[in-house]
Design a protein around this motif. Structure first.
Motif, PDB file in Angstrom:
ATOM      1  N   PRO A 417     -15.867   8.231   3.877  1.00  0.00           N
ATOM      2  CA  PRO A 417     -15.346   8.386   5.248  1.00  0.00           C
ATOM      3  C   PRO A 417     -15.606   7.167   6.129  1.00  0.00           C
ATOM      4  CG  PRO A 417     -16.457  10.394   4.546  1.00  0.00           C
ATOM      5  CD  PRO A 417     -16.763   9.354   3.510  1.00  0.00           C
ATOM      6  N   LEU A 418     -16.792   6.554   5.973  1.00  0.00           N
ATOM      7  CA  LEU A 418     -17.096   5.366   6.766  1.00  0.00           C
ATOM      8  C   LEU A 418     -16.165   4.218   6.408  1.00  0.00           C
ATOM      9  CD1 LEU A 418     -18.888   3.827   8.764  1.00  0.00           C
ATOM     10  CD2 LEU A 418     -20.441   3.309   6.857  1.00  0.00           C
ATOM     11  N   ALA A 419     -15.995   3.984   5.101  1.00  0.00           N
ATOM     12  CA  ALA A 419     -15.101   2.910   4.664  1.00  0.00           C
ATOM     13  C   ALA A 419     -13.660   3.221   5.040  1.00  0.00           C
ATOM     14  CB  ALA A 419     -15.225   2.715   3.153  1.00  0.00           C
ATOM     15  N   ARG A 420     -13.274   4.505   4.995  1.00  0.00           N
ATOM     16  CA  ARG A 420     -11.913   4.913   5.338  1.00  0.00           C
ATOM     17  C   ARG A 420     -11.605   4.595   6.798  1.00  0.00           C
ATOM     18  NH1 ARG A 420     -11.711  10.731   4.335  1.00  0.00           N
ATOM     19  NH2 ARG A 420     -11.594  10.163   2.116  1.00  0.00           N
ATOM     20  N   SER A 421     -12.605   4.770   7.669  1.00  0.00           N
ATOM     21  CA  SER A 421     -12.396   4.477   9.085  1.00  0.00           C
ATOM     22  C   SER A 421     -12.184   2.987   9.335  1.00  0.00           C
ATOM     23  CB  SER A 421     -13.604   4.969   9.899  1.00  0.00           C
ATOM     24  OG  SER A 421     -14.780   4.221   9.564  1.00  0.00           O
ATOM     25  N   LEU A 422     -12.665   2.159   8.407  1.00  0.00           N
ATOM     26  CA  LEU A 422     -12.523   0.708   8.560  1.00  0.00           C
ATOM     27  C   LEU A 422     -11.281   0.169   7.867  1.00  0.00           C
ATOM     28  CD1 LEU A 422     -16.254  -0.340   7.939  1.00  0.00           C
ATOM     29  CD2 LEU A 422     -15.097  -0.092  10.141  1.00  0.00           C
ATOM     30  N   THR A 423     -10.910   0.773   6.734  1.00  0.00           N
ATOM     31  CA  THR A 423      -9.815   0.233   5.924  1.00  0.00           C
ATOM     32  C   THR A 423      -8.535   1.059   5.984  1.00  0.00           C
ATOM     33  OG1 THR A 423     -10.479   1.450   3.935  1.00  0.00           O
ATOM     34  CG2 THR A 423     -11.506  -0.703   4.305  1.00  0.00           C
ATOM     35  N   SER A 424      -8.638   2.310   6.460  1.00  0.00           N
ATOM     36  CA  SER A 424      -7.511   3.251   6.491  1.00  0.00           C
ATOM     37  C   SER A 424      -7.024   3.637   5.104  1.00  0.00           C
ATOM     38  CB  SER A 424      -6.336   2.669   7.303  1.00  0.00           C
ATOM     39  OG  SER A 424      -6.722   2.429   8.636  1.00  0.00           O
ATOM     40  N   LEU A 425      -7.803   3.345   4.074  1.00  0.00           N
ATOM     41  CA  LEU A 425      -7.458   3.748   2.716  1.00  0.00           C
ATOM     42  C   LEU A 425      -8.059   5.120   2.435  1.00  0.00           C
ATOM     43  CD1 LEU A 425      -8.176   0.415   0.790  1.00  0.00           C
ATOM     44  CD2 LEU A 425      -5.936   1.367   1.343  1.00  0.00           C
ATOM     45  N   PRO A 426      -7.310   6.040   1.790  1.00  0.00           N
ATOM     46  CA  PRO A 426      -7.845   7.382   1.513  1.00  0.00           C
ATOM     47  C   PRO A 426      -9.144   7.354   0.718  1.00  0.00           C
ATOM     48  CG  PRO A 426      -5.481   7.317   1.112  1.00  0.00           C
ATOM     49  CD  PRO A 426      -5.911   5.905   1.357  1.00  0.00           C
ATOM     50  N   SER A 427      -9.290   6.379  -0.174  1.00  0.00           N
ATOM     51  CA  SER A 427     -10.496   6.299  -1.008  1.00  0.00           C
ATOM     52  C   SER A 427     -11.560   5.377  -0.419  1.00  0.00           C
ATOM     53  CB  SER A 427     -10.127   5.824  -2.414  1.00  0.00           C
ATOM     54  OG  SER A 427      -9.466   4.568  -2.352  1.00  0.00           O
ATOM     55  N   GLY A 428     -11.351   4.873   0.770  1.00  0.00           N
ATOM     56  CA  GLY A 428     -12.335   4.004   1.412  1.00  0.00           C
ATOM     57  C   GLY A 428     -12.165   2.548   1.045  1.00  0.00           C
ATOM     58  N   ILE A 429     -12.319   2.240  -0.244  1.00  0.00           N
ATOM     59  CA  ILE A 429     -12.084   0.892  -0.763  1.00  0.00           C
ATOM     60  C   ILE A 429     -11.082   1.019  -1.912  1.00  0.00           C
ATOM     61  CG2 ILE A 429     -14.309  -0.057  -0.081  1.00  0.00           C
ATOM     62  CD1 ILE A 429     -15.325   0.395  -2.898  1.00  0.00           C
ATOM     63  N   THR A 430     -10.475  -0.090  -2.289  1.00  0.00           N
ATOM     64  CA  THR A 430      -9.506  -0.037  -3.375  1.00  0.00           C
ATOM     65  C   THR A 430     -10.227   0.229  -4.697  1.00  0.00           C
ATOM     66  OG1 THR A 430      -9.618  -2.391  -3.960  1.00  0.00           O
ATOM     67  CG2 THR A 430      -8.105  -1.760  -2.172  1.00  0.00           C
ATOM     68  N   MET A 431      -9.470   0.693  -5.666  1.00  0.00           N
ATOM     69  CA  MET A 431     -10.060   0.987  -6.973  1.00  0.00           C
ATOM     70  C   MET A 431     -10.620  -0.271  -7.627  1.00  0.00           C
ATOM     71  SD  MET A 431      -7.275   3.770  -8.373  1.00  0.00           S
ATOM     72  CE  MET A 431      -5.853   2.998  -7.601  1.00  0.00           C
ATOM     73  N   THR A 494     -18.105   1.475 -11.191  1.00  0.00           N
ATOM     74  CA  THR A 494     -17.189   0.985 -12.226  1.00  0.00           C
ATOM     75  C   THR A 494     -16.610   2.092 -13.096  1.00  0.00           C
ATOM     76  OG1 THR A 494     -18.316  -1.158 -12.290  1.00  0.00           O
ATOM     77  CG2 THR A 494     -16.955  -0.595 -14.176  1.00  0.00           C
ATOM     78  N   ILE A 495     -17.446   3.001 -13.596  1.00  0.00           N
ATOM     79  CA  ILE A 495     -16.933   4.046 -14.482  1.00  0.00           C
ATOM     80  C   ILE A 495     -15.948   4.958 -13.743  1.00  0.00           C
ATOM     81  CG2 ILE A 495     -17.533   6.098 -15.798  1.00  0.00           C
ATOM     82  CD1 ILE A 495     -18.205   3.599 -17.284  1.00  0.00           C
ATOM     83  N   VAL A 496     -16.361   5.456 -12.572  1.00  0.00           N
ATOM     84  CA  VAL A 496     -15.466   6.331 -11.814  1.00  0.00           C
ATOM     85  C   VAL A 496     -14.232   5.549 -11.361  1.00  0.00           C
ATOM     86  CG1 VAL A 496     -15.252   7.866  -9.831  1.00  0.00           C
ATOM     87  CG2 VAL A 496     -17.425   7.706 -11.043  1.00  0.00           C
ATOM     88  N   GLY A 497     -14.439   4.293 -10.977  1.00  0.00           N
ATOM     89  CA  GLY A 497     -13.306   3.460 -10.569  1.00  0.00           C
ATOM     90  C   GLY A 497     -12.301   3.269 -11.690  1.00  0.00           C
ATOM     91  N   MET A 498     -12.789   3.021 -12.906  1.00  0.00           N
ATOM     92  CA  MET A 498     -11.879   2.855 -14.045  1.00  0.00           C
ATOM     93  C   MET A 498     -11.154   4.148 -14.374  1.00  0.00           C
ATOM     94  SD  MET A 498     -13.649   0.199 -16.760  1.00  0.00           S
ATOM     95  CE  MET A 498     -15.079   1.228 -17.112  1.00  0.00           C
ATOM     96  N   GLN A 499     -11.853   5.275 -14.284  1.00  0.00           N
ATOM     97  CA  GLN A 499     -11.206   6.557 -14.554  1.00  0.00           C
ATOM     98  C   GLN A 499     -10.021   6.770 -13.622  1.00  0.00           C
ATOM     99  OE1 GLN A 499     -14.336   9.433 -14.112  1.00  0.00           O
ATOM    100  NE2 GLN A 499     -15.285   8.984 -16.082  1.00  0.00           N
ATOM    101  N   GLU A 500     -10.271   6.576 -12.329  1.00  0.00           N
ATOM    102  CA  GLU A 500      -9.211   6.789 -11.353  1.00  0.00           C
ATOM    103  C   GLU A 500      -8.115   5.740 -11.479  1.00  0.00           C
ATOM    104  OE1 GLU A 500      -8.574   7.509  -6.544  1.00  0.00           O
ATOM    105  OE2 GLU A 500     -10.538   6.874  -7.300  1.00  0.00           O
TER     106      GLU A 500
END
Length: 588
Positions: A417-431, A494-500
């Motif tokens: 949520p904190l990153a989302r408020s800064l980047t407007s991306l649903p996941s906060g930061i890119t994959m 990394t692991i969760v990022g790669m999965q998504e």
């Protein structure tokens, strides 16, 4: 190292977006009776209710898998098999490589022929059979009397050494690879099927899908913690038969939980009868055969304006697949099946993933050390936690899992949520940012591991234990905890990022294959780790130098190996930053 975590996020810019042809045709969503489900009005199918069954099923499967794999090297190097450290590490890496590579086949069969639900069902049955046979193979020495042993070695060998050679080794490894076959169908399909329970066109469910990958990994860590903490203790302090039998029970329970959710699941049914992967492969084949042909007609003249998409003008050599080949160069069947624009664009989507896939391999090499050399180090250290209470070295893997269990909720509920408020991306930061941060931290982990190993060797030398590999080095096992903790943190990224990433970026009809692409990274990483060990062992032997991986770890140089991984990781991270910066995201 010259690369900081902040630099990673600065270099991986805002995602370049494209839409893909697979988004233009949606699969039909049906319930368990085959009736079409209207996702805009019916909410009794899919969502978190359905996904929770699949996550719980994954917890059981994770307990089963790590109940076998986490302490496998200890079983191989102990009686009755008594393999050397190098041989055992090679066997573990080879088996793990197959475990994580075979999902490519399982994902293909699920996406092309059987569907995810039926693939999960049948592969789970194979999985349970393999676990049962593995338990039986470990129990055989106690079931067969020495006089019944089939002697296949020379007459001077003892009965103890004959038994594994003649029967147990063959039975044991056959059962292991049967488990790999079962996991090949279960692993890519279960996660893809769970993510399928959320509709990306619904904003609320789209956000839930991103959280699903976090909680999926949370479930994996709960399951692995149970294995690391309880099953490794049972194996080393009670007996291996019970230690391998309990995972079989958990896998059977996991299948039961999965089946109980059948009436609530969403099932995707393809509208296109052609196998999507075969269509993509035909694009590569036709483009290769037309490589000398001018592609201007295919690239512009024959592409309607409403078919041109952002990103369609890269990888233009694949546009040659749209050119009709001369009749005398192809069979009548091949000539009649033309490559469509959608197939060409799908092929481009797959090809864009290749550089990211390759640059993720080094991370897999690093994490493969957690179940091989990290454990062998721990076996030489002080493992006491009280009067006459000794914990297995493999149980320290619990630190890795518990760190994930504690940090995943923080990541999902506070960081995103904190990153989302800064980047407007649903996941906060890119994959790709998420993956890159974890890669950097894995490099830091190897630095810590090298420093700790150097300290262990120095204490062994100062204590006069350099030639006493069976003696306990007066250094607490908990010195290894920081590197396990850091590995856990890297996996959150990394692991969760790669999965998504690989689930999200492949064409819609290849979601199981997308998860299989991620799993294959771990498999290739295990193979590469085994290959590195083999090469280093050959080079040091040829030069007459002491082995880095000696059975006497007090004379080995695992610290050298860890520093080598630091250097390779730094080089790989540089390449990853280069490719990820220009990657074109596929967005629905």
């Amino acid at each position: 190292m010259g690369v900081s975590g902040s630099a990673i996020e600065e270099q991986i810019n805002e995602p370049l977006l494209i839409t893909t042809p697979s988004d233009t045709v949606d699969d039909i969503v049906v319930n368990y009776r085959g009736e079409k489900v209207n996702l805009s009005t019916e909410n009794k199918y899919g969502g978190w209710k359905s996904a929770s069954h699949i996550i719980i099923c994954e917890v059981g499967e994770t307990i089963a898998y790590y109940g076998i794999s986490s302490n496998l090297i200890t079983y191989l190097t102990g009686p009755p098999l008594d393999q050397s450290t190098v041989a055992a590490a090679t066997n573990v890496n080879t088996w793990s490589g197959f475990v994580w590579m075979l999902p490519l086949l399982g994902g293909f069969l699920a996406d092309s022929y059987f569907g995810r639900f039926h693939t999960i069902l049948f592969s789970s049955l194979i999985y349970i059979l393999g676990l049962g046979l593995l338990t039986l193979s470990v129990a055989l020495p106690s079931l067969i009397s020495p006089h019944e042993c089939i002697h296949s070695c020379d007459t001077k060998s003892t009965e103890k050494s004959c038994m594994p050679v003649s029967l147990q080794i063959i039975f044991f490894f056959s059962s292991l690879y049967l488990i790999a076959i079962g996991k090949a169908g279960f692993k890519p399909c279960a996660q893809a099927f769970g993510a399928d329970q959320f509709d990306v066109r619904n904003p609320k469910e789209c956000a839930s899908k991103s959280s699903f990958f976090n909680w999926w990994f949370f479930g994996q860590c709960v399951g692995s913690s149970i294995s690391f903490l309880i099953l490794t203790y049972v194996q080393e302090n009670i007996n291996w038969t019970l230690g391998f039998g309990i995972p079989c029970i958990f896998m059977a329970v996991a299948l039961l939980v999965f089946l109980l959710g059948t009436k609530s699941y969403r099932f995707s049914v393809k509208q296109d009868k052609e196998t999507q992967l075969l269509g993509i492969l035909r694009v590569f084949s036709r483009a290769a055969k037309n490589w000398r042909t001018n592609s201007s007609v295919a690239a512009t003249g024959e592409m309607p304006n409403d078919k041109i998409r952002a990103g369609a003008h890269d990888l233009k050599f694949l546009d040659k697949a749209l050119i009709d080949m001369p009749v005398d160069q192809v069979s009548s069947t091949e000539h009649s099946i033309r490559c469509s624009i959608d197939q060409v664009e799908d092929a481009k989507v797959i090809l864009r993933l290749v550089p990211i896939w390759i640059t993720c391999l080094m991370y897999a090499v690093v994490i493969s050390q957690t179940t091989t050399f990290f454990i062998k180090q721990g076996n030489t250290m002080d493992r006491s936690i009280g009067l006459d209470i000794y914990i297995p070295a493999a149980s320290l893997l619990t630190v890795m899992s518990l760190s994930v269990c504690l940090l995943i909720p923080i990541y999902d509920r506070f960081f995103v949520p904190l990153a989302r408020s800064l980047t407007s991306l649903p996941s906060g930061i890119t994959m790709l940012q998420r993956i890159g941060v974890g890669m950097f931290l894995s490099m830091v982990t190897m630095v810590v591991a090298a420093v700790v190993e150097k300290k262990r060797l120095q204490i062994a030398l100062d204590s006069g234990l350099i030639d006493m590999p069976k003696e306990t080095i007066p250094l607490s096992l908990w010195w290894l905890a920081p590197q396990y903790l850091l590995i856990g943190v890297t996996e959150i990224f990394t692991i969760v990022g790669m999965q998504e990433f690989f689930y999200d970026q492949v064409p819609d009809g290849l979601r199981s294959m997308g998860i299989a692409f991620y799993l294959s990274i771990i498999g290739i990483g295990d193979f590469l780790s085994g290959f590195l060990i083999y090469v280093i062992e050959k080079v040091t032997n040829a030069r007459g130098q002491s082995s880095w991986f000696s059975d006497n770890l007090n004379r080995a140089h695992l610290d050298y190996f860890y520093w080598l991984l630091v250097g390779l990781s730094a080089t790989n991270l540089t390449a990853y930053l280069y490719f990820s910066k220009s990657y074109l995201y596929n967005r629905r």
